[in-house]
Design a protein around this motif. Structure first.
Motif, PDB file in Angstrom:
ATOM      1  N   HIS A 116       0.731  -1.366  -0.148  1.00 22.71           N
ATOM      2  CA  HIS A 116       0.211  -0.060   0.036  1.00 22.71           C
ATOM      3  C   HIS A 116       1.011   1.014   0.195  1.00 22.71           C
ATOM      4  O   HIS A 116       0.530   2.154  -0.378  1.00 22.71           O
ATOM      5  N   ASN A 117       1.804   1.161  -0.063  1.00 26.77           N
ATOM      6  CA  ASN A 117       3.162   2.313   0.033  1.00 26.77           C
ATOM      7  C   ASN A 117       3.611   2.038  -1.399  1.00 26.77           C
ATOM      8  O   ASN A 117       5.195   1.835  -1.289  1.00 26.77           O
ATOM      9  N   TYR A 118       3.250   2.173  -2.798  1.00 30.62           N
ATOM     10  CA  TYR A 118       4.058   2.065  -3.526  1.00 30.62           C
ATOM     11  C   TYR A 118       5.493   3.246  -3.989  1.00 30.62           C
ATOM     12  O   TYR A 118       4.931   4.394  -3.445  1.00 30.62           O
ATOM     13  N   ARG A 119       5.978   2.680  -4.341  1.00 25.67           N
ATOM     14  CA  ARG A 119       7.378   3.721  -4.512  1.00 25.67           C
ATOM     15  C   ARG A 119       7.394   4.508  -5.641  1.00 25.67           C
ATOM     16  O   ARG A 119       6.698   3.572  -7.409  1.00 25.67           O
ATOM     17  N   THR A 120       6.995   5.194  -6.452  1.00 29.07           N
ATOM     18  CA  THR A 120       6.576   6.748  -6.607  1.00 29.07           C
ATOM     19  C   THR A 120       7.579   6.278  -8.191  1.00 29.07           C
ATOM     20  O   THR A 120       9.187   6.111  -8.155  1.00 29.07           O
ATOM     21  N   SER A 121       7.562   6.844 -10.087  1.00 34.27           N
ATOM     22  CA  SER A 121       8.468   6.842 -10.542  1.00 34.27           C
ATOM     23  C   SER A 121       9.403   8.411 -10.290  1.00 34.27           C
ATOM     24  O   SER A 121      10.559   8.090 -10.813  1.00 34.27           O
ATOM     25  N   LEU A 122       8.497   9.417  -9.909  1.00 27.89           N
ATOM     26  CA  LEU A 122       9.022  10.823  -9.969  1.00 27.89           C
ATOM     27  C   LEU A 122       9.722  10.499  -8.250  1.00 27.89           C
ATOM     28  O   LEU A 122      11.454  11.045  -8.688  1.00 27.89           O
ATOM     29  N   ASP A 123      10.104   9.765  -7.433  1.00 28.37           N
ATOM     30  CA  ASP A 123      11.145   9.352  -6.447  1.00 28.37           C
ATOM     31  C   ASP A 123      12.330   8.561  -7.382  1.00 28.37           C
ATOM     32  O   ASP A 123      12.999   8.578  -6.611  1.00 28.37           O
ATOM     33  N   ALA A 124      11.848   7.205  -7.772  1.00 28.88           N
ATOM     34  CA  ALA A 124      12.724   6.582  -8.047  1.00 28.88           C
ATOM     35  C   ALA A 124      13.890   7.342  -9.552  1.00 28.88           C
ATOM     36  O   ALA A 124      14.952   6.938  -9.082  1.00 28.88           O
ATOM     37  N   ILE A 125      13.156   8.623 -10.499  1.00 27.05           N
ATOM     38  CA  ILE A 125      14.238   9.209 -11.338  1.00 27.05           C
ATOM     39  C   ILE A 125      15.409   9.960 -10.571  1.00 27.05           C
ATOM     40  O   ILE A 125      16.325  10.654 -10.341  1.00 27.05           O
ATOM     41  N   ILE A 126      14.391  10.900  -9.424  1.00 25.92           N
ATOM     42  CA  ILE A 126      15.615  11.959  -8.399  1.00 25.92           C
ATOM     43  C   ILE A 126      16.070  11.971  -7.324  1.00 25.92           C
ATOM     44  O   ILE A 126      17.008  12.444  -7.315  1.00 25.92           O
ATOM     45  N   ASN A 127      15.770  10.860  -6.968  1.00 24.19           N
ATOM     46  CA  ASN A 127      15.917  10.614  -5.424  1.00 24.19           C
ATOM     47  C   ASN A 127      17.737   8.966  -6.042  1.00 24.19           C
ATOM     48  O   ASN A 127      17.013   7.991  -5.940  1.00 24.19           O
ATOM     49  N   PRO A 128      18.856   9.381  -5.844  1.00 24.58           N
ATOM     50  CA  PRO A 128      19.371  10.529  -5.886  1.00 24.58           C
ATOM     51  C   PRO A 128      19.271  10.990  -7.433  1.00 24.58           C
ATOM     52  O   PRO A 128      18.815  10.493  -8.381  1.00 24.58           O
ATOM     53  N   PRO A 129      20.000  12.099  -7.081  1.00 29.59           N
ATOM     54  CA  PRO A 129      19.887  12.504  -8.445  1.00 29.59           C
ATOM     55  C   PRO A 129      20.683  11.927  -9.769  1.00 29.59           C
ATOM     56  O   PRO A 129      21.458  11.283  -8.926  1.00 29.59           O
ATOM     57  N   ILE A 130      20.096  12.104 -10.567  1.00 31.77           N
ATOM     58  CA  ILE A 130      20.992  11.345 -12.173  1.00 31.77           C
ATOM     59  C   ILE A 130      22.447  12.103 -12.400  1.00 31.77           C
ATOM     60  O   ILE A 130      21.741  13.124 -13.011  1.00 31.77           O
ATOM     61  N   SER A 131      23.680  11.684 -11.986  1.00 36.95           N
ATOM     62  CA  SER A 131      24.725  12.500 -13.020  1.00 36.95           C
ATOM     63  C   SER A 131      24.113  13.212 -14.305  1.00 36.95           C
ATOM     64  O   SER A 131      24.339  11.807 -15.506  1.00 36.95           O
ATOM     65  N   ASP A 132      25.078  14.200 -14.691  1.00 34.30           N
ATOM     66  CA  ASP A 132      25.031  14.647 -16.156  1.00 34.30           C
ATOM     67  C   ASP A 132      25.697  13.390 -16.808  1.00 34.30           C
ATOM     68  O   ASP A 132      26.213  14.085 -17.787  1.00 34.30           O
ATOM     69  N   SER A 133      26.976  13.108 -16.131  1.00 36.23           N
ATOM     70  CA  SER A 133      27.767  11.569 -16.848  1.00 36.23           C
ATOM     71  C   SER A 133      27.299  10.833 -16.331  1.00 36.23           C
ATOM     72  O   SER A 133      28.510  10.391 -16.884  1.00 36.23           O
ATOM     73  N   ALA A 134      26.142  10.436 -15.891  1.00 36.70           N
ATOM     74  CA  ALA A 134      25.720   8.863 -15.852  1.00 36.70           C
ATOM     75  C   ALA A 134      26.205   8.372 -17.139  1.00 36.70           C
ATOM     76  O   ALA A 134      25.664   9.047 -18.612  1.00 36.70           O
ATOM     77  N   LEU A 135      26.149   6.235 -17.332  1.00 36.13           N
ATOM     78  CA  LEU A 135      26.091   5.665 -18.259  1.00 36.13           C
ATOM     79  C   LEU A 135      24.752   6.168 -19.219  1.00 36.13           C
ATOM     80  O   LEU A 135      23.940   5.783 -18.089  1.00 36.13           O
ATOM     81  N   TYR A 189       7.657   9.164 -20.969  1.00 33.69           N
ATOM     82  CA  TYR A 189       7.749  10.538 -21.554  1.00 33.69           C
ATOM     83  C   TYR A 189       7.407  11.153 -19.596  1.00 33.69           C
ATOM     84  O   TYR A 189       6.408  10.724 -18.478  1.00 33.69           O
ATOM     85  N   HIS A 190       8.686  11.919 -19.508  1.00 30.62           N
ATOM     86  CA  HIS A 190       8.459  13.083 -17.841  1.00 30.62           C
ATOM     87  C   HIS A 190       7.411  12.939 -17.301  1.00 30.62           C
ATOM     88  O   HIS A 190       7.075  13.668 -18.448  1.00 30.62           O
ATOM     89  N   TRP A 191       7.141  13.525 -16.337  1.00 31.63           N
ATOM     90  CA  TRP A 191       5.753  13.904 -15.533  1.00 31.63           C
ATOM     91  C   TRP A 191       5.980  15.270 -16.370  1.00 31.63           C
ATOM     92  O   TRP A 191       4.881  16.565 -16.069  1.00 31.63           O
ATOM     93  N   ASN A 192       6.590  16.368 -16.133  1.00 31.03           N
ATOM     94  CA  ASN A 192       7.069  17.820 -16.230  1.00 31.03           C
ATOM     95  C   ASN A 192       8.121  17.820 -17.676  1.00 31.03           C
ATOM     96  O   ASN A 192       7.150  18.963 -18.179  1.00 31.03           O
ATOM     97  N   GLU A 193       8.895  18.341 -17.665  1.00 27.66           N
ATOM     98  CA  GLU A 193       9.862  18.287 -19.143  1.00 27.66           C
ATOM     99  C   GLU A 193       9.338  17.819 -20.111  1.00 27.66           C
ATOM    100  O   GLU A 193       8.743  16.266 -20.059  1.00 27.66           O
ATOM    101  N   ASN A 194       8.906  18.304 -21.440  1.00 23.48           N
ATOM    102  CA  ASN A 194       8.677  17.729 -22.378  1.00 23.48           C
ATOM    103  C   ASN A 194       9.296  17.363 -23.454  1.00 23.48           C
ATOM    104  O   ASN A 194      10.337  18.020 -25.008  1.00 23.48           O
ATOM    105  N   ARG A 195       9.405  15.773 -22.842  1.00 26.95           N
ATOM    106  CA  ARG A 195      10.523  14.920 -23.477  1.00 26.95           C
ATOM    107  C   ARG A 195      10.533  13.498 -23.135  1.00 26.95           C
ATOM    108  O   ARG A 195       9.514  13.507 -22.450  1.00 26.95           O
ATOM    109  N   ARG A 250       2.635  10.955 -20.351  1.00 25.23           N
ATOM    110  CA  ARG A 250       3.780  11.092 -19.265  1.00 25.23           C
ATOM    111  C   ARG A 250       3.460  10.638 -18.215  1.00 25.23           C
ATOM    112  O   ARG A 250       1.858   9.797 -17.945  1.00 25.23           O
ATOM    113  N   LEU A 251       4.629  10.640 -17.687  1.00 22.68           N
ATOM    114  CA  LEU A 251       4.382   9.330 -16.023  1.00 22.68           C
ATOM    115  C   LEU A 251       3.399  10.145 -14.972  1.00 22.68           C
ATOM    116  O   LEU A 251       3.608  11.475 -14.762  1.00 22.68           O
ATOM    117  N   ASP A 252       2.657   9.455 -14.086  1.00 19.75           N
ATOM    118  CA  ASP A 252       2.127  10.657 -13.036  1.00 19.75           C
ATOM    119  C   ASP A 252       3.579  10.647 -12.085  1.00 19.75           C
ATOM    120  O   ASP A 252       3.040   9.147 -11.527  1.00 19.75           O
TER     121      ASP A 252
END
Length: 382
Positions: free
Chosen positions: A202-221, A290-296, A269-271
């Motif tokens: 009853h406490n699902y992990r969200t797509s937002l949490d998975a993608i931003i926690n922790p932030p993905i480095s710009d140089s990530a693979l 597709y990203h929940w906020n960014e147009n991509r 888009r993701l919720d």
């Protein structure tokens, strides 16, 4: 206790990474139960290189066999040594809800038989087979029963279950049939596998949490950002989180001109407040998530996060190839939950469990009822 593992239809290594991360220590004896890779097979070159690099430490590791399963020398102990466990995610193309659903009559439908062949040849202590939820109803339920019957006849006690991975902390609504088989002699000696109870029912992990926690480095693979036409970006700007290309607020001049069936995942888009919808590896424009906020669309690394691959897991190949590999994979953390339950079973360690679904008694049932009767029971549960 070490279990050597062989794997067919390995994909990039989601199942194997889950097995690699699973480890159980007996609380009294201190004995460690773990799984070690011995050999694997896949038909795609990039996929084999990805598997080799991340599971074996070498893109060209000789234990990773490239080629069609029909040419794999199952039983040749020089190339494919004895194993204690076998895993195989046999191709789902002919069982998927979004495909033509040819089932056993399709090009890929019969490929499960090579898993059965390997089970018969090696008689591993246990096996784990994986496929899409649509397997239950393919060919009016007959395909599922035939597959279960052949596995059972190899001398195994089976526990098939429809796992809803979002209930196990996976940030994605991915539902898969997984069949765990325990060799009959071991089952009779007390090795009884149970379906592990959901850890986050009853406490699902969200797509937002998975993608931003922790932030993905710009140089990530595998984190290259996609390119879109201005029209696509303009259209996305009118689609709210959780909605798709059929949202009524999109101006007429930006709407897709599509007749017939409107697939719900197109430009969806993701919720951010829910797990992602199912990550896929194929499909044309508008199917890339597709990203929940960014147009991509999402990057491949963001998709890999939804499949619970660590950022250090490197996928080999073009962006298209990597997208396909990620989509075909079993979520790492989901596989880990199942393997840990299996190891606890062999170690005699108790854990929380639930009844399997669909609720069809196996064992001697196939001998007591016709396959058509059992198929009707299964279809009614879908």
């Amino acid at each position: 206790m070490r279990f050597f593992k062989g794997e067919l239809f390995s994909g990039p290594g989601g199942m194997s990474m889950g097995a690699k991360e699973a480890s159980v220590t007996h609380p009294k004896t201190g004995e460690v139960f773990f799984i070690e890779h011995r050999w694997s097979k896949d038909f795609d070159s990039d996929t084999c290189k990805t598997f080799g690099k991340n599971i074996c430490g070498d893109e060209e590791d000789p234990s990773v066999h490239l080629g069609p399963v029909e040419k794999l020398p199952i039983g040749n102990r020089d190339l494919l040594p004895d194993i204690d466990c076998l895993t195989f995610g046999f191709p789902c193309n002919d069982y998927s809800q979004v495909g033509k659903r040819h089932g056993l009559e399709g090009e890929y439908g019969p490929l499960y038989s090579y898993g059965v062949k390997a089970i018969k040849e090696y008689q591993p202590k246990f096996f784990v087979a994986e496929n899409v939820g649509g397997l239950q109803s393919a060919n009016e339920g007959k395909a599922f029963i035939q597959i279960l019957s052949e596995m059972e006849e190899c001398g195994y006690n089976l526990t098939p279950h429809l796992y809803k991975f979002e209930e196990y902390g996976i940030p994605q609504a991915r539902h898969r049939i997984i069949i765990v088989g325990i060799r009959q002699d071991l089952y009779e000696s007390g090795v009884h596998y149970k379906v592990p109870a959901p850890t986050t029912p009853h406490n699902y992990r969200t797509s937002l949490d998975a993608i931003i926690n922790p932030p993905i480095s710009d140089s990530a693979l595998n984190h290259e950002f996609p390119r879109h036409s201005q029209k696509v970006k303009d259209m996305l700007s009118y689609i709210p989180a959780g909605a798709n290309a059929w949202h009524p607020g999109i101006p007429k001049e930006l709407q897709l001109k599509v007749k017939g069936v409107r697939i719900s995942s197109i430009y969806k888009r993701l919720d951010p407040e829910r797990p992602a919808y199912t990550v896929t590896g194929s499909g044309g424009g508008g199917t890339h998530m597709y990203h929940w906020n960014e147009n991509r669309a999402l990057t491949n690394r963001e998709r890999a996060r939804l499949q619970t691959f660590d950022d250090g897991f490197e996928f080999i190949g073009s962006k298209v190839s990597v997208r396909k590999q990620i989509g075909m994979a079993v979520p790492v953390k989901g596989a880990k939950v199942i393997f840990e339950a299996i190891l606890k079973t062999f170690a005699g360690i108790e854990y929380n469990y639930v009844d399997p679904e669909p609720k069809v008694q196996l064992g001697n049932l196939v001998n007591k009822k016709s396959k058509n009767e059992i198929a009707k029971e299964l279809t009614a549960l879908v």
